[in-house]
Design a protein around this motif. Structure first.
Motif, PDB file in Angstrom:
ATOM      1  N   GLU A 198     -14.355  -7.306  -2.929  1.00 16.62           N
ATOM      2  CA  GLU A 198     -14.738  -6.040  -3.555  1.00 16.62           C
ATOM      3  C   GLU A 198     -13.697  -5.621  -4.596  1.00 16.62           C
ATOM      4  OE1 GLU A 198     -15.702  -2.980  -0.741  1.00 16.62           O
ATOM      5  OE2 GLU A 198     -16.588  -4.399   0.656  1.00 16.62           O
ATOM      6  N   ASP A 199     -14.132  -4.828  -5.546  1.00 17.41           N
ATOM      7  CA  ASP A 199     -13.252  -4.290  -6.583  1.00 17.41           C
ATOM      8  C   ASP A 199     -12.830  -2.885  -6.196  1.00 17.41           C
ATOM      9  OD1 ASP A 199     -11.913  -3.422  -8.807  1.00 17.41           O
ATOM     10  OD2 ASP A 199     -13.657  -3.486 -10.152  1.00 17.41           O
ATOM     11  N   PRO A 200     -11.564  -2.665  -5.814  1.00 15.73           N
ATOM     12  CA  PRO A 200     -11.150  -1.328  -5.394  1.00 15.73           C
ATOM     13  C   PRO A 200     -11.261  -0.288  -6.494  1.00 15.73           C
ATOM     14  CG  PRO A 200      -9.241  -2.759  -5.681  1.00 15.73           C
ATOM     15  CD  PRO A 200     -10.459  -3.632  -5.777  1.00 15.73           C
ATOM     16  N   HIS A 201     -11.322  -0.728  -7.754  1.00 23.17           N
ATOM     17  CA  HIS A 201     -11.492   0.230  -8.849  1.00 23.17           C
ATOM     18  C   HIS A 201     -12.880   0.868  -8.827  1.00 23.17           C
ATOM     19  CE1 HIS A 201      -8.114  -2.286 -10.295  1.00 23.17           C
ATOM     20  NE2 HIS A 201      -7.709  -1.175 -10.869  1.00 23.17           N
ATOM     21  N   ALA A 202     -13.801   0.264  -8.098  1.00 25.72           N
ATOM     22  CA  ALA A 202     -15.164   0.801  -8.018  1.00 25.72           C
ATOM     23  C   ALA A 202     -15.323   1.842  -6.920  1.00 25.72           C
ATOM     24  CB  ALA A 202     -16.159  -0.342  -7.789  1.00 25.72           C
ATOM     25  N   TRP A 203     -14.267   2.106  -6.163  1.00 27.07           N
ATOM     26  CA  TRP A 203     -14.380   3.001  -5.021  1.00 27.07           C
ATOM     27  C   TRP A 203     -14.152   4.478  -5.355  1.00 27.07           C
ATOM     28  CZ3 TRP A 203     -10.679  -0.256  -1.427  1.00 27.07           C
ATOM     29  CH2 TRP A 203     -11.301  -1.481  -1.136  1.00 27.07           C
ATOM     30  N   ALA A 204     -13.808   4.773  -6.593  1.00 27.80           N
ATOM     31  CA  ALA A 204     -13.537   6.149  -7.034  1.00 27.80           C
ATOM     32  C   ALA A 204     -12.334   6.757  -6.327  1.00 27.80           C
ATOM     33  CB  ALA A 204     -14.772   7.041  -6.856  1.00 27.80           C
ATOM     34  N   ALA A 205     -11.350   5.918  -6.004  1.00 24.88           N
ATOM     35  CA  ALA A 205     -10.076   6.435  -5.490  1.00 24.88           C
ATOM     36  C   ALA A 205      -9.341   7.147  -6.616  1.00 24.88           C
ATOM     37  CB  ALA A 205      -9.221   5.291  -4.949  1.00 24.88           C
ATOM     38  N   ASP A 206      -8.419   8.020  -6.247  1.00 18.75           N
ATOM     39  CA  ASP A 206      -7.623   8.687  -7.265  1.00 18.75           C
ATOM     40  C   ASP A 206      -6.714   7.706  -7.993  1.00 18.75           C
ATOM     41  OD1 ASP A 206      -8.323  11.576  -6.983  1.00 18.75           O
ATOM     42  OD2 ASP A 206      -7.668  11.213  -4.928  1.00 18.75           O
ATOM     43  N   TRP A 207      -6.314   6.660  -7.297  1.00 17.48           N
ATOM     44  CA  TRP A 207      -5.467   5.644  -7.926  1.00 17.48           C
ATOM     45  C   TRP A 207      -5.618   4.337  -7.151  1.00 17.48           C
ATOM     46  CZ3 TRP A 207       0.014   3.878  -7.028  1.00 17.48           C
ATOM     47  CH2 TRP A 207       0.510   3.176  -8.142  1.00 17.48           C
ATOM     48  N   VAL A 208      -5.466   3.219  -7.836  1.00 19.97           N
ATOM     49  CA  VAL A 208      -5.433   1.904  -7.210  1.00 19.97           C
ATOM     50  C   VAL A 208      -4.009   1.376  -7.328  1.00 19.97           C
ATOM     51  CG1 VAL A 208      -6.324  -0.448  -7.215  1.00 19.97           C
ATOM     52  CG2 VAL A 208      -7.851   1.461  -7.765  1.00 19.97           C
ATOM     53  N   ALA A 209      -3.349   1.177  -6.199  1.00 19.68           N
ATOM     54  CA  ALA A 209      -1.965   0.709  -6.184  1.00 19.68           C
ATOM     55  C   ALA A 209      -1.937  -0.807  -6.065  1.00 19.68           C
ATOM     56  CB  ALA A 209      -1.200   1.333  -5.025  1.00 19.68           C
ATOM     57  N   PRO A 210      -1.318  -1.504  -7.006  1.00 21.87           N
ATOM     58  CA  PRO A 210      -1.279  -2.965  -6.908  1.00 21.87           C
ATOM     59  C   PRO A 210      -0.377  -3.470  -5.801  1.00 21.87           C
ATOM     60  CG  PRO A 210      -0.001  -2.215  -8.809  1.00 21.87           C
ATOM     61  CD  PRO A 210      -0.698  -1.023  -8.259  1.00 21.87           C
ATOM     62  N   THR A 211       0.683  -2.721  -5.509  1.00 24.45           N
ATOM     63  CA  THR A 211       1.650  -3.115  -4.482  1.00 24.45           C
ATOM     64  C   THR A 211       2.191  -1.874  -3.796  1.00 24.45           C
ATOM     65  OG1 THR A 211       3.556  -2.980  -5.979  1.00 24.45           O
ATOM     66  CG2 THR A 211       2.398  -5.118  -5.855  1.00 24.45           C
ATOM     67  N   ALA A 212       2.815  -2.077  -2.628  1.00 25.91           N
ATOM     68  CA  ALA A 212       3.480  -0.965  -1.949  1.00 25.91           C
ATOM     69  C   ALA A 212       4.652  -0.457  -2.777  1.00 25.91           C
ATOM     70  CB  ALA A 212       3.955  -1.414  -0.568  1.00 25.91           C
ATOM     71  N   GLN A 213       5.315  -1.353  -3.479  1.00 31.48           N
ATOM     72  CA  GLN A 213       6.439  -0.948  -4.324  1.00 31.48           C
ATOM     73  C   GLN A 213       5.968  -0.029  -5.453  1.00 31.48           C
ATOM     74  OE1 GLN A 213       5.690  -4.041  -3.347  1.00 31.48           O
ATOM     75  NE2 GLN A 213       7.528  -5.235  -2.843  1.00 31.48           N
ATOM     76  N   ALA A 214       4.808  -0.340  -6.033  1.00 32.58           N
ATOM     77  CA  ALA A 214       4.263   0.499  -7.090  1.00 32.58           C
ATOM     78  C   ALA A 214       3.887   1.876  -6.554  1.00 32.58           C
ATOM     79  CB  ALA A 214       3.041  -0.171  -7.721  1.00 32.58           C
ATOM     80  N   LEU A 215       3.373   1.928  -5.335  1.00 28.53           N
ATOM     81  CA  LEU A 215       3.043   3.213  -4.721  1.00 28.53           C
ATOM     82  C   LEU A 215       4.303   4.036  -4.498  1.00 28.53           C
ATOM     83  CD1 LEU A 215       1.088   5.199  -3.425  1.00 28.53           C
ATOM     84  CD2 LEU A 215       1.229   3.874  -1.313  1.00 28.53           C
TER      85      LEU A 215
END
Length: 223
Positions: A198-215
């Motif tokens: 699945e594409d997490p960008h399609a879930w309408a999240a406020d943000w998609v984090a590529p890694t825990a470090q990026a979060l």
């Protein structure tokens, strides 16, 4: 990312596929179950991809072609095998230990909202050394409903003593984002998780984090 204007009080996480790479133990349990049944070796990649969908989804991948009553009958045995060595191979995803340490250092709280039953979630957190550090654990059997219903996420906020509008919910499945959004939290899709194609960008999240470090960086938790 539009979180920066809010006061961070807590970060809530899904468990499998978000905090913990539990797939190796679940795949091993599926392999043992197939061996018991005299079935073919399961497709490990297919089982891994379905981890965030739950035990029934993993059984469908590991033992394709059975009818639903058979999957229901096999589920308790599969979970018993898994529970016997629940953290033999499971480990936090890269950057997760540093992330939760940074949350604690900020004076914020963190917790877990999972559809995993409590009799499995609690020992997993204990084995990872997190049970006393987590401000909330809401498992799939805590309430009468589970994610994507928002009630478990709201309950975790209450247990942690924090306001939903000052919390982030992080998960690797659409139902995580649906639950967090409906509960009034800022939602983050964990792109490092078990996305099952699945594409997490399609879930309408406020943000998609590529890694825990990026979060960690996005939440301004750099240590």
């Amino acid at each position: 990312m539009k979180w920066r204007d809010r006061e961070l009080q807590a970060v809530l996480f899904d468990l499998d596929g978000t905090l913990v790479d539990s797939a190796p133990d679940l795949v091993a349990a599926m392999q043992r179950l197939c061996l018991e049944l005299g079935a073919a070796e399961p497709d490990a990649a297919a089982v891994r991809a379905a981890v965030s969908k739950g035990g029934r989804a993993m059984l469908r991948r590991g033992l394709p072609g059975l009818d639903e009553p058979r999957y229901e009958a096999l589920l308790p045995r599969f979970l018993d095998i898994y529970a016997a060595d629940i953290a033999g191979l499971s480990r936090p995803f890269d950057g997760i230990e540093t992330l939760i340490g940074a949350i604690e250092a900020r004076g914020a709280r963190w917790g877990v909202v999972t559809n995993k039953p409590g009799w499995l979630a609690r020992p997993l957190l204990e084995r990872l050394g997190w049970s006393r550090r987590s401000a909330a654990l809401v498992s799939g059997d805590c309430l009468a409903v589970r994610k994507p219903d928002p009630a478990p996420v709201r309950h975790a906020c209450e247990l942690a003593g924090v306001a939903p509008q000052h919390c982030v919910y992080v998960g690797d499945d659409l139902r995580d984002i649906e639950a967090g959004r409906a509960a009034g939290l800022y939602t983050v899709a964990a792109a490092w998780g078990y996305l099952d194609g699945e594409d997490p960008h399609a879930w309408a999240a406020d943000w998609v984090a590529p890694t825990a470090q990026a979060l960690q960086q996005a939440l301004q938790l750099d240590t």
